[in-house]
Write a protein that holds these residues in place. Structure first.
Motif, short mmCIF file in Angstrom:
data_model
loop_
_atom_site.label_atom_id
_atom_site.label_comp_id
_atom_site.label_asym_id
_atom_site.label_seq_id
_atom_site.Cartn_x
_atom_site.Cartn_y
_atom_site.Cartn_z
N GLU A 178 0.80 -1.23 0.00
CA GLU A 178 0.00 0.00 0.00
C GLU A 178 0.83 1.28 0.00
OE1 GLU A 178 -3.45 0.04 -0.41
OE2 GLU A 178 -2.88 -2.04 -0.84
N GLU A 179 2.15 1.14 -0.04
CA GLU A 179 2.97 2.34 -0.08
C GLU A 179 3.78 2.34 -1.37
OE1 GLU A 179 4.19 4.30 4.04
OE2 GLU A 179 5.29 2.48 3.58
N TYR A 180 4.13 3.53 -1.81
CA TYR A 180 4.99 3.60 -2.98
C TYR A 180 6.43 3.56 -2.52
CZ TYR A 180 1.04 5.09 -5.78
OH TYR A 180 -0.16 5.15 -6.42
N GLN A 181 7.22 2.77 -3.23
CA GLN A 181 8.65 2.84 -3.00
C GLN A 181 9.28 3.44 -4.25
OE1 GLN A 181 10.58 -0.67 -1.52
NE2 GLN A 181 12.27 0.61 -0.87
N VAL A 182 10.01 4.49 -4.05
CA VAL A 182 10.59 5.20 -5.19
C VAL A 182 12.10 5.05 -5.15
CG1 VAL A 182 10.84 7.45 -6.28
CG2 VAL A 182 8.70 6.84 -5.21
N PHE A 183 12.68 4.76 -6.31
CA PHE A 183 14.13 4.62 -6.42
C PHE A 183 14.68 5.72 -7.32
CE2 PHE A 183 12.28 0.49 -5.82
CZ PHE A 183 13.04 -0.05 -4.80
N ALA A 184 15.84 6.20 -6.96
CA ALA A 184 16.48 7.20 -7.82
C ALA A 184 17.91 6.76 -8.09
CB ALA A 184 16.46 8.56 -7.14
N GLN A 185 18.21 6.57 -9.37
CA GLN A 185 19.58 6.25 -9.72
C GLN A 185 20.29 7.56 -10.02
OE1 GLN A 185 20.86 4.30 -13.50
NE2 GLN A 185 20.98 2.53 -12.16
N LYS A 187 10.23 5.17 0.96
CA LYS A 187 8.83 4.77 0.87
C LYS A 187 7.94 5.93 1.30
CE LYS A 187 9.14 -0.11 1.88
NZ LYS A 187 8.97 -1.07 2.96
N GLY A 188 6.77 5.99 0.72
CA GLY A 188 5.85 7.04 1.12
C GLY A 188 4.47 6.73 0.61
N GLU A 189 3.47 7.41 1.16
CA GLU A 189 2.11 7.11 0.73
C GLU A 189 1.80 7.71 -0.63
OE1 GLU A 189 -0.80 7.77 3.82
OE2 GLU A 189 0.47 6.58 5.14
N THR A 190 2.50 8.78 -1.00
CA THR A 190 2.40 9.27 -2.37
C THR A 190 3.81 9.27 -2.96
OG1 THR A 190 2.77 11.56 -1.81
CG2 THR A 190 0.49 10.82 -1.78
N VAL A 191 3.86 9.33 -4.28
CA VAL A 191 5.16 9.29 -4.94
C VAL A 191 5.98 10.51 -4.55
CG1 VAL A 191 6.33 9.27 -7.16
CG2 VAL A 191 4.25 7.98 -6.86
N TYR A 192 5.30 11.65 -4.48
CA TYR A 192 6.03 12.88 -4.19
C TYR A 192 6.65 12.83 -2.79
CZ TYR A 192 7.01 17.80 -5.15
OH TYR A 192 7.62 18.99 -5.43
N GLU A 193 5.84 12.31 -1.86
CA GLU A 193 6.33 12.24 -0.49
C GLU A 193 7.58 11.36 -0.43
OE1 GLU A 193 3.42 11.64 3.00
OE2 GLU A 193 4.58 9.82 2.88
N ALA A 194 7.50 10.21 -1.08
CA ALA A 194 8.63 9.29 -1.09
C ALA A 194 9.84 9.95 -1.73
CB ALA A 194 8.26 8.03 -1.84
#
Lengths: 74, 395, 371
Positions: free
Chosen positions: B40-47, B71-78
């Motif tokens: 239920e959370e977005y995990q965002v990766f940044a290379q 991780k965050g509940e929205t992509v922006y937050e993450a």
């Protein structure tokens, strides 16, 4: 407070630049209008600088044109 | 007075950009981004590129990129949370590739894309890919040869394979969004796979080998219904898709020779024209594909000096191509029931009035559309030789 | 007093062009695409043709008293007090629009170029150069417009050239799906921003134009040039971005510049292209501001309008930060109130003048000679 001082300084600069020529030409009417407008300007900027709410002239227009709008849109 | 004013003006040049200045040493330039859904959370990766490693001097021999995640509940937050880990603010302006997780794609990608179209720093011209049987973290963790920055490798090999092989399809964010909102066209996104051992793949050892233990490969095309992934096309079907949607630049295609054996046609030019119309109340689509190509290789015995042979090869190619395209369209009509070719848009363009009647139940209509495929190949040359030396080999 | 300033017909033409392009370049494609979808460019063409009628109306009024500004004309035709009342509304409108344009330039820079800079400082900077421009007078504004129009069209030319490979004709097909009714309905906002608001130009047309006979002609030509620029922008926005994105973007024409990519070499030049919008916005705001300052001076029968510029500039800068709490309010207000305000000042009032003039014709013919 800094903002208020800044605004007053600007107002003083405007007065210093604009008033002498008006006095020289003895344009009383211009001087009166100028002073009124400058007072409004300084007042509004201070209200904005201090975060006081300023009445929105557009809300007044909306009020005036609302009946016309309703007639046309319906 | 004037001199004074002039001096002030010159001095003011040094004051530029007080609020919006951003020094290069405060930015982490992100080239690839991954989005995945975990519980239920977005995990965002940044290379992110490591500047000291990319420069010629001062390289210590560690990896050229590093991966941050949050991780965050929205992509922006993450995305903003990444600064907990990263010493610099992530700068997305040079983003080249966005990797979406397969699980996320199955649940719907719409929500996670909004940020990317709204943020002022992001330009919508990067590619979007979906992982197949792997996760974005594994893909973005893999080091690569030749192009030492993995994001560049992914970007370039997608661009190249689309140009030279047509078995993949590059989709930029703006194209993807246009497809997602269109009534008469569904979206597709190229799949990306990890071949090999992901454990070794993430270390520098991977690029020290001649054939790396793990590599990133594009394969298959994911098919969407709305913003949800519903299935995958095979490579052959992907090529057929490319032909229909007129995105083939060059490609090669094996065909069977008249008397057994194989030959290859190198396609140099392809142009397709999709025309939709309503006949007797039923939507119909005509696809005309005009292809120009050369004979790329001959692995069978035949007489290429004979005009008849050329004509025969053209016929075989056309017949096989039509069969493949028909099969692909059939798969989509029957199995996935989703119009990725944009037949709906073609009908819309041709007959807006009728389209407005059928567009609400286009999904069902699509399954019943009659499609007439027409392929026309022109073989222009036989390469640098005429007959194959195979003719002369006595066995 | 201010009647002494003289601008050539060519300079007037340029001012009309820049005025027509002004805000329209930023917001018109989006507004049109919201209603007419991919037929937005047709709406722009229809709107321009209808706009010509409005311009014709202005020219008709202007030629009755070629030596009077719009404010003085109101008083002449409608009588002293009614005239002053109507003029006050007119001045109010142009002043509101001057500050709302300041808001536009502020938001535009804030959304796309300088997001962390406070909008107040952006607006104040813009207000300062506008105040400077108006202080230097109409002649200076016209001369600088003459120079900047070259910059504008060079940038415009390159933008069109560089973006043309991205044009997809599928995006504008099927042509004319919207139907006559939708097309006519959606022309109103277009006519409003491009031609109806041009009534403020009557503050120096034809009074300050040296060749009054030629001036009407350059009004038309200037308007047509400006209209064509906007039609091109609308067409490009819809055909490159697609109807949906055009409507969804707040500033679609800037997004257009972002898409420029010639062989991975000429790209990321949108900041340069922002010059286009800033030039057009600057001149339109200056004209609005000039009209309101001069208008107030004439209503109060002042000898000189210059003392009023700085205080009014201050008020405009403050108002620009207050009038629209956010972009959504602005879009909403434009659709519900702004359009009626513009039409009542820019169409209804001139028609009223025409009617009254027709009745009082003989009486008025004598008046100018006696005064």
């Amino acid at each position: 407070m800094l903002k208020v001082i800044g605004i007053l300084l600007i107002a003083a600069a405007i007065l210093w630049k604009e008033v002498p020529p008006l006095l020289e030409k003895k344009d009383k009417k211009e001087l009166v209008v100028f002073s009124i407008l400058l007072t409004i300007g300084v007042g509004l900027s201070m209200a904005l600088g201090l975060g006081k709410p300023i009445p929105n002239p557009l809300d007044f227009l909306t009020f005036v044109f609302k009946p016309i709008h309703d007639v046309f849109v319906r | 007075m004037n001199k004074c004013l002039f001096a002030i003006l010159i001095l003011s040049l040094f004051l530029t950009g007080c609020w919006d200045r951003r020094e290069l040493n405060e930015l982490a330039i992100m080239l690839a981004m991954g989005v995945e859904k975990v519980e239920e959370e977005y995990q965002v990766f940044a290379q992110v590129v490591v500047p000291s490693e990319v420069s010629m001097k001062g390289s210590t021999g560690s990896t050229k990129v590093t991966l941050y995640s949050a991780k965050g509940e929205t992509v922006y937050e993450a995305f903003r949370k990444m600064t907990k880990d990263s010493p610099r603010k992530i700068y997305p302006g040079h983003l080249k590739i966005l990797v979406m997780g397969e699980e996320l794609a199955k649940e719907g990608i719409g929500e996670s894309l909004d940020l990317l179209s709204r943020d002022w720093e992001i330009r919508p011209d990067f590619y979007v890919v979906v992982t197949k049987d792997t996760s974005p973290s594994e893909i973005l963790n893999t080091t690569t040869n030749l192009e030492s920055i993995p994001a560049n490798k992914m970007f370039n090999s997608l661009q190249m394979s689309e140009k030279a092989w047509s078995g993949t399809k590059s989709i930029t964010l703006d194209e993807l969004i246009a497809d997602l909102i269109s009534d008469g066209k569904q979206a597709v996104i190229t799949g990306v796979q990890l071949i090999g051992n992901s454990k070794i793949g993430s270390s520098k050892k991977n690029v020290e080998m001649v054939s790396p233990a793990a590599s990133i490969q594009y394969d298959h095309l994911s098919v969407f219904k709305g913003d949800k992934l519903v299935g995958w096309l095979t490579e052959e079907e992907t090529i057929a898709y490319s032909y229909v949607t007129d995105s083939v630049k060059t490609s090669v295609r094996r065909i069977s020779c008249p008397e057994g054996g194989d030959a290859t046609i190198a396609i140099e030019k392809s142009h397709s024209d999709v025309k939709g119309y309503i006949r007797k109340g039923n939507p119909e689509v005509d696809i005309t594909i005009k292809v120009e190509g050369n004979i790329g290789s001959v692995e069978c015995k035949m007489d290429l000096n004979d005009l008849g042979t050329i004509a025969e090869l053209e016929k075989i190619y056309e017949k096989e191509k039509i069969a493949i395209i028909n099969k692909t369209i059939d798969t989509l009509q029957k199995k996935y029931k989703t119009d990725i070719f944009g037949f709906g848009e073609a009908i819309h363009r041709a007959n807006p009035k009728e389209w407005n009647k059928i567009k609400d139940h286009w999904e069902e209509e699509f399954s019943n559309v009659t499609v007439n495929v027409n392929v026309d190949l022109k073989i222009l040359s036989t390469g640098t030789v005429n007959n194959s030396f195979l003719e002369e080999i006595k066995d | 007093m201010m009647q002494n300033a003289k601008i050539s017909t060519y300079q007037f033409l340029i001012l009309v062009t820049l005025f027509t392009i002004g805000t329209s370049i930023l917001i018109v494609p989006s507004g049109l695409a919201a209603k007419a979808k991919h037929d937005a460019w047709i709406v722009a063409i229809v709107g321009m043709v209808i706009g010509l009628v409005v311009i014709g109306l202005f020219c008709l009024i202007a030629q009755w008293f070629p030596h009077l500004t719009f404010i003085q004309m109101n008083e002449m035709i409608l009588g002293k007090w009614l005239g002053k009342g109507v003029s006050l509304l007119f001045v109010f409108m142009s002043f509101i629009y001057a500050s709302s344009l300041l808001f536009y330039s502020g938001t535009f820079l804030n959304t796309h170029l300088l997001p962390n800079t406070p909008m107040a400082s952006l607006n104040i900077l813009m207000a300062i150069i506008i105040v400077m421009g108006v202080h230097l007078g109409l002649e200076t504004i016209a001369r600088s417009a003459e120079i900047f129009i070259l910059v504008f069209f060079v940038l415009f030319f390159f933008l069109v050239l560089f973006i043309s490979p991205e044009v997809k004709f599928e995006n504008v097909q099927p042509i004319f799906e919207a139907g006559t009714k939708t097309v006519i309905q959606s022309t109103f906002p277009f006519i409003e921003v491009t031609s109806v608001n041009a009534i403020v130009l009557l503050m120096f047309f034809p009074v300050n134009v040296n060749n009054r006979k030629q001036a009407s002609k350059s009004f038309f030509i200037g308007y047509i040039i400006g209209g064509i620029v906007i039609i091109i922008f609308t067409f490009l926005s819809v055909s490159v971005l697609g109807a949906y994105s055009t409507a969804a973007e707040v500033f679609p024409s800037y997004e257009l510049a972002k898409r420029i990519n010639i062989g991975d070499f000429i790209q990321r030049i949108e900041a340069l292209m922002a010059g286009l919008w800033i030039i057009a916005l600057y001149f339109k705001t200056t004209i609005y501001f000039y009209a309101s300052v001069l208008g107030i001076a004439q209503i109060l029968n002042l000898k000189d309008y210059r003392p009023l510029i700085v205080p009014l500039g201050m008020i405009a800068a403050v108002l620009s930060l207050v009038i629209y709490p956010n972009v959504v309010y602005q879009q909403n207000w434009n659709q519900t109130t702004g359009i009626f305000l513009s039409f009542s000042i820019g169409v209804f009032l001139p028609l009223l003048l025409v009617a009254v003039y027709a009745i009082r014709k003989k009486q008025l013919k004598k008046a100018p000679e006696s005064s």
